[in-house]
Design a protein around this motif. Structure first.
Motif, PDB file in Angstrom:
ATOM      1  N   HIS A  34      -0.712   0.168   8.877  1.00 54.85           N
ATOM      2  CA  HIS A  34      -1.578  -0.973   8.600  1.00 54.85           C
ATOM      3  C   HIS A  34      -0.785  -2.248   8.829  1.00 54.85           C
ATOM      4  O   HIS A  34       0.456  -2.233   8.835  1.00 54.85           O
ATOM      5  CB  HIS A  34      -2.094  -0.917   7.169  1.00 54.85           C
ATOM      6  CG  HIS A  34      -1.003  -0.834   6.139  1.00 54.85           C
ATOM      7  ND1 HIS A  34      -0.446   0.366   5.742  1.00 54.85           N
ATOM      8  CD2 HIS A  34      -0.342  -1.797   5.436  1.00 54.85           C
ATOM      9  CE1 HIS A  34       0.506   0.142   4.855  1.00 54.85           C
ATOM     10  NE2 HIS A  34       0.597  -1.165   4.646  1.00 54.85           N
ATOM     11  N   ASP A  77      -5.393  -1.955  -7.419  1.00 56.67           N
ATOM     12  CA  ASP A  77      -4.945  -3.267  -6.948  1.00 56.67           C
ATOM     13  C   ASP A  77      -5.169  -4.328  -8.023  1.00 56.67           C
ATOM     14  O   ASP A  77      -4.307  -5.182  -8.267  1.00 56.67           O
ATOM     15  CB  ASP A  77      -5.689  -3.665  -5.674  1.00 56.67           C
ATOM     16  CG  ASP A  77      -5.162  -2.945  -4.441  1.00 56.67           C
ATOM     17  OD1 ASP A  77      -4.085  -2.317  -4.512  1.00 56.67           O
ATOM     18  OD2 ASP A  77      -5.839  -3.012  -3.394  1.00 56.67           O
ATOM     19  N   LEU A 137       0.840  -1.189   0.000  1.00 58.72           N
ATOM     20  CA  LEU A 137       0.000   0.000   0.000  1.00 58.72           C
ATOM     21  C   LEU A 137       0.877   1.243   0.000  1.00 58.72           C
ATOM     22  O   LEU A 137       1.995   1.224   0.525  1.00 58.72           O
ATOM     23  CB  LEU A 137      -0.890   0.019   1.246  1.00 58.72           C
ATOM     24  CG  LEU A 137      -2.143  -0.846   1.222  1.00 58.72           C
ATOM     25  CD1 LEU A 137      -2.696  -1.023   2.631  1.00 58.72           C
ATOM     26  CD2 LEU A 137      -3.208  -0.228   0.309  1.00 58.72           C
ATOM     27  N   ASN A 144      -8.805   5.154   3.804  1.00 58.48           N
ATOM     28  CA  ASN A 144      -8.067   5.511   2.596  1.00 58.48           C
ATOM     29  C   ASN A 144      -8.097   4.411   1.540  1.00 58.48           C
ATOM     30  O   ASN A 144      -7.388   4.499   0.546  1.00 58.48           O
ATOM     31  CB  ASN A 144      -6.612   5.827   2.959  1.00 58.48           C
ATOM     32  CG  ASN A 144      -6.504   6.997   3.910  1.00 58.48           C
ATOM     33  OD1 ASN A 144      -7.106   8.046   3.686  1.00 58.48           O
ATOM     34  ND2 ASN A 144      -5.752   6.823   4.988  1.00 58.48           N
ATOM     35  N   VAL A 145      -8.886   3.378   1.774  1.00 65.18           N
ATOM     36  CA  VAL A 145      -8.971   2.274   0.816  1.00 65.18           C
ATOM     37  C   VAL A 145     -10.369   2.274   0.207  1.00 65.18           C
ATOM     38  O   VAL A 145     -11.322   1.767   0.796  1.00 65.18           O
ATOM     39  CB  VAL A 145      -8.666   0.921   1.499  1.00 65.18           C
ATOM     40  CG1 VAL A 145      -8.813  -0.221   0.506  1.00 65.18           C
ATOM     41  CG2 VAL A 145      -7.255   0.938   2.082  1.00 65.18           C
ATOM     42  N   ARG A 188      -8.220  -5.870  -0.397  1.00 68.41           N
ATOM     43  CA  ARG A 188      -7.261  -5.562   0.670  1.00 68.41           C
ATOM     44  C   ARG A 188      -7.822  -5.853   2.056  1.00 68.41           C
ATOM     45  O   ARG A 188      -7.138  -6.389   2.922  1.00 68.41           O
ATOM     46  CB  ARG A 188      -6.863  -4.095   0.617  1.00 68.41           C
ATOM     47  CG  ARG A 188      -6.013  -3.699  -0.549  1.00 68.41           C
ATOM     48  CD  ARG A 188      -4.543  -3.928  -0.295  1.00 68.41           C
ATOM     49  NE  ARG A 188      -3.759  -3.414  -1.418  1.00 68.41           N
ATOM     50  CZ  ARG A 188      -2.452  -3.488  -1.503  1.00 68.41           C
ATOM     51  NH1 ARG A 188      -1.753  -4.053  -0.526  1.00 68.41           N
ATOM     52  NH2 ARG A 188      -1.828  -3.016  -2.565  1.00 68.41           N
ATOM     53  N   TRP A 218      -6.907   2.780   8.764  1.00 68.08           N
ATOM     54  CA  TRP A 218      -6.347   2.844   7.409  1.00 68.08           C
ATOM     55  C   TRP A 218      -7.375   2.574   6.330  1.00 68.08           C
ATOM     56  O   TRP A 218      -7.198   3.001   5.176  1.00 68.08           O
ATOM     57  CB  TRP A 218      -5.166   1.879   7.288  1.00 68.08           C
ATOM     58  CG  TRP A 218      -5.517   0.438   7.450  1.00 68.08           C
ATOM     59  CD1 TRP A 218      -5.708  -0.232   8.619  1.00 68.08           C
ATOM     60  CD2 TRP A 218      -5.727  -0.521   6.407  1.00 68.08           C
ATOM     61  NE1 TRP A 218      -6.028  -1.547   8.380  1.00 68.08           N
ATOM     62  CE2 TRP A 218      -6.031  -1.760   7.038  1.00 68.08           C
ATOM     63  CE3 TRP A 218      -5.666  -0.467   5.016  1.00 68.08           C
ATOM     64  CZ2 TRP A 218      -6.293  -2.914   6.300  1.00 68.08           C
ATOM     65  CZ3 TRP A 218      -5.926  -1.616   4.287  1.00 68.08           C
ATOM     66  CH2 TRP A 218      -6.229  -2.824   4.932  1.00 68.08           C
ATOM     67  N   GLN A 241      -8.014   2.747  -4.929  1.00 64.83           N
ATOM     68  CA  GLN A 241      -7.083   1.714  -4.495  1.00 64.83           C
ATOM     69  C   GLN A 241      -7.521   0.341  -4.996  1.00 64.83           C
ATOM     70  O   GLN A 241      -6.695  -0.493  -5.383  1.00 64.83           O
ATOM     71  CB  GLN A 241      -6.974   1.700  -2.975  1.00 64.83           C
ATOM     72  CG  GLN A 241      -5.898   0.761  -2.440  1.00 64.83           C
ATOM     73  CD  GLN A 241      -4.503   1.176  -2.874  1.00 64.83           C
ATOM     74  OE1 GLN A 241      -4.084   2.308  -2.623  1.00 64.83           O
ATOM     75  NE2 GLN A 241      -3.790   0.279  -3.532  1.00 64.83           N
ATOM     76  N   THR A 242      -8.816   0.094  -5.024  1.00 64.33           N
ATOM     77  CA  THR A 242      -9.330  -1.215  -5.410  1.00 64.33           C
ATOM     78  C   THR A 242      -9.100  -1.512  -6.892  1.00 64.33           C
ATOM     79  O   THR A 242      -8.657  -2.606  -7.255  1.00 64.33           O
ATOM     80  CB  THR A 242     -10.823  -1.325  -5.069  1.00 64.33           C
ATOM     81  OG1 THR A 242     -10.982  -1.166  -3.653  1.00 64.33           O
ATOM     82  CG2 THR A 242     -11.390  -2.670  -5.481  1.00 64.33           C
ATOM     83  N   CYS A 269      -1.314  -6.737   4.967  1.00 64.23           N
ATOM     84  CA  CYS A 269      -2.150  -5.995   4.036  1.00 64.23           C
ATOM     85  C   CYS A 269      -1.350  -5.373   2.895  1.00 64.23           C
ATOM     86  O   CYS A 269      -1.918  -4.686   2.047  1.00 64.23           O
ATOM     87  CB  CYS A 269      -2.958  -4.943   4.785  1.00 64.23           C
ATOM     88  SG  CYS A 269      -4.009  -5.665   6.076  1.00 64.23           S
ATOM     89  N   ASP A 270      -0.040  -5.627   2.871  1.00 65.65           N
ATOM     90  CA  ASP A 270       0.785  -5.239   1.733  1.00 65.65           C
ATOM     91  C   ASP A 270       0.843  -6.337   0.681  1.00 65.65           C
ATOM     92  O   ASP A 270       1.623  -6.252  -0.265  1.00 65.65           O
ATOM     93  CB  ASP A 270       2.205  -4.891   2.197  1.00 65.65           C
ATOM     94  CG  ASP A 270       2.293  -3.489   2.784  1.00 65.65           C
ATOM     95  OD1 ASP A 270       1.511  -2.621   2.350  1.00 65.65           O
ATOM     96  OD2 ASP A 270       3.126  -3.268   3.676  1.00 65.65           O
ATOM     97  N   ALA A 306      -1.739   5.558   2.853  1.00 64.94           N
ATOM     98  CA  ALA A 306      -2.785   4.742   3.468  1.00 64.94           C
ATOM     99  C   ALA A 306      -2.707   4.794   4.989  1.00 64.94           C
ATOM    100  O   ALA A 306      -3.701   4.545   5.667  1.00 64.94           O
ATOM    101  CB  ALA A 306      -2.682   3.303   2.991  1.00 64.94           C
TER     102      ALA A 306
END
Length: 576
Positions: free
Chosen positions: A70, A197, A63, A188-189, A137, A185, A193-194, A74-75, A67
């Protein structure tokens, strides 16, 4: 951008309104790593579709610093990879790769049946395709230790002890469900971001853009259709004058599983009913401020039915039904009582308003098999929320009556037919003999059999028939409890749905500039007859008797020996 305000999808609306009215193994670092930043591990399966292999793939895509703090887990981005046992080991050699975004509150495990059925159907026609079921995520926050331990030991109580009685499993103790402060966090997702990803994962796994454009097909279920539409329109390199990086140039086609590949709201004329989520009236700035202060929950949640605990409860119920379907369920009695679970059971198992208000008879007053308990949680004749319904069969073993809470069965007759989008199209039913017989579950393929008593509603019509039942409850139980990536999504980011609803506001979807992206590739719409996909159009495939979840879970062989239509048509689309 020249577009009107972007609404949530119907499924997101339903979940948000339900929350207003009222619900894996932890994704740790890589295992069996074979190259830096990537791991792929086989998944053992009890599926009857034995010619398909499954593995869990994890790819390190950190991330951004923006973000905020976290968990390290989650990375990593994760997906379930389904392919034919005789197919090529390298995805680059596959004929096609279907990349699927889950719906709201869904994880990768929800695609288990449709993925296997589609890969197998393609192989019977001579093609070797892959199906990649994505995890988002937020799924990295889930702890499936108890479910996986219970599965290995064949003891559901081991899972319950881990989640509810603070008992250690393999030297680990459940840390509890994450609070709003612990998932800061997630504010910010959201949408950007989705979709990024998904792009980053596709590029990492198949670096050649021309190969992605030729081999990959993009789609999803429910909310996944809206996300796919934004993906198609997105520009990923920041230079809007170039198109090689555009989402639509990563896919050769789109598939919609009871949804539409559209950034607009199917079934509501394209406009989002803001009265369902009043905060949206104050704009994107107010929503983001609410998320940052914590006034707006960072994960979609309600006090009952829709929250992290109840999503995990479905996995526990699935595990019990998988290990001992005919055993007497103690799901409502073995775990210590809590407001959340007690209220959830009260909502789901109350016959009418007096029973709900009195709390009697309660679910504890009945005897159910483990299969019947799972059916009561998710079947379309029991579960009150349409976006959580599947056609699993029907109650059996005792007297069954109309369930008229939270709404009466005759919605059309009292002028509330519009509520079927929220509550589903099928009449609800419930056992009515507290302290009486052991209620069992009649599986989908036994409805209409010679020994079927054919339970009828108060108007004299049968609650169901063979043509309306399509999903094997044993397979649903397996899908809920088998995978290292869960069937459900426990911590669905609220920012996802607010971003979609407010996408026209500056700073939210500024890179969704390729408005021809959806039209650039062919689309296959696969709709459930009783689902949420909107009004069928010429060329759509409508699966008879299906509900919203059935497009993912339906049995490979349907009643009467018919082939499963969603996977059959999806395989043919991939072959074309």
């Amino acid at each position: 951008m020249g577009r009107s305000p972007h609404p949530l999808g119907a499924f997101a609306v339903l979940a948000a309104s339900a929350a207003t009215l009222l619900a894996v193994t932890t994704a740790a670092g890589p295992v069996s790593a074979r190259e830096p930043g990537r791991s792929e591990t086989p998944v053992a399966s009890g599926s009857p579709v034995t010619d398909v292999t499954e593995s869990v793939v994890r790819v390190k895509v950190p991330l951004p610093a923006s973000a905020g703090p976290h968990p390290a887990a989650c990375d990593w981005l994760s997906y379930l990879r389904f392919r034919h046992k005789d197919g090529p080991a390298s995805p680059a050699a596959a004929d096609r790769i279907l990349v699927a975004q889950p719906g709201i509150l869904e994880g990768a495990g929800a695609f288990d049946s449709v993925a296997r059925n589609t890969v197998s159907a393609a192989a019977r026609s001579g093609g070797h395709i892959e199906f990649w079921a994505l995890d988002r995520r937020s799924n990295c926050l889930e702890d499936g230790t108890g479910i996986q331990a219970g599965l290995r030991a064949k003891d559901v109580h081991l899972a319950v002890d881990y989640y509810y009685r603070q008992k250690e499993v393999d030297g680990r103790k459940f840390a509890g469900y994450q609070t709003n402060d612990q998932v800061k966090w997630l504010q910010n997702v959201g949408l950007e971001q989705t979709v990024r990803d998904q792009y980053d994962l596709m590029v990492r796994e198949l670096p050649d853009q021309a190969a992605r454009r030729r081999k990959m097909m993009c789609g999803g279920h429910s909310l996944g259709g809206v996300l796919t539409a934004f993906f198609a329109e997105w520009d990923f390199d920041g230079d809007h004058s170039t198109t090689g990086d555009a989402g639509y140039n990563q896919c050769s086609g789109y598939f919609a599983l009871d949804t539409r590949i559209s950034t607009r709201l199917p079934g509501f004329g394209g406009d989002f009913p803001e009265e369902w989520v009043p905060l949206l009236r104050f704009g994107a700035g107010a929503v983001q401020a609410g998320l940052e202060t914590g006034v707006v929950p960072r994960a979609l949640s309600a006090p009952a039915v829709i929250n992290t605990e109840t999503m995990n409860l479905l996995a526990v119920a699935g595990l019990a039904a998988r290990l001992d379907p005919g055993g007497v369920s103690d799901l409502a009695t073995y775990p210590p009582p809590s407001f959340n679970t007690d209220t959830t059971y009260r909502i789901l198992f109350s016959k009418d308003y007096p029973a709900f208000l009195k709390g009697s008879p309660a679910v504890r007053d009945f005897r159910f098999t483990n299969a019947a308990a799972l059916g009561g949680l998710l079947d379309d004749n029991s579960q009150p929320l349409a976006f959580m319904q599947a056609s699993l069969g029907f109650w059996d073993g005792g007297k069954i009556v109309d369930k008229e809470f939270p709404a009466p069965n005759d919605l059309e007759g009292i002028g509330l037919g519009g509520l079927t989008r929220l509550l589903g199209t099928e009449k609800k039913a419930i056992p009515d003999e507290p302290g009486g017989p052991l209620y069992t579950w009649r599986n989908f393929d036994r409805v209409g059999a010679p020994d079927d008593p054919v339970h009828t509603s108060k108007d004299g019509t049968p609650f169901t028939s063979a043509g309306k039942e399509v999903t094997d409850i044993a397979e649903l139980a397996r899908s809920l409890s088998e995978h290292p990536l869960d069937f459900t999504e426990h911590y669905f980011p609220t920012k996802m749905v607010t971003d979609i609803a407010l996408a026209a506001a500056p700073g939210i979807a500024d890179d969704a500039v390729h408005e021809n992206g959806v039209a650039a590739n062919p689309t296959l719409n696969l709709e459930a007859e009783g689902g949420l996909g909107g009004d069928p159009q010429p060329g759509d495939v409508v699966a008879p008797g299906y509900q919203h979840i059935d497009v993912l879970t339906a049995s490979a062989v349907q009643n009467g020996g018919r082939p499963e239509p969603v996977s059959a048509n999806l395989a043919a689309f991939a072959a074309g």
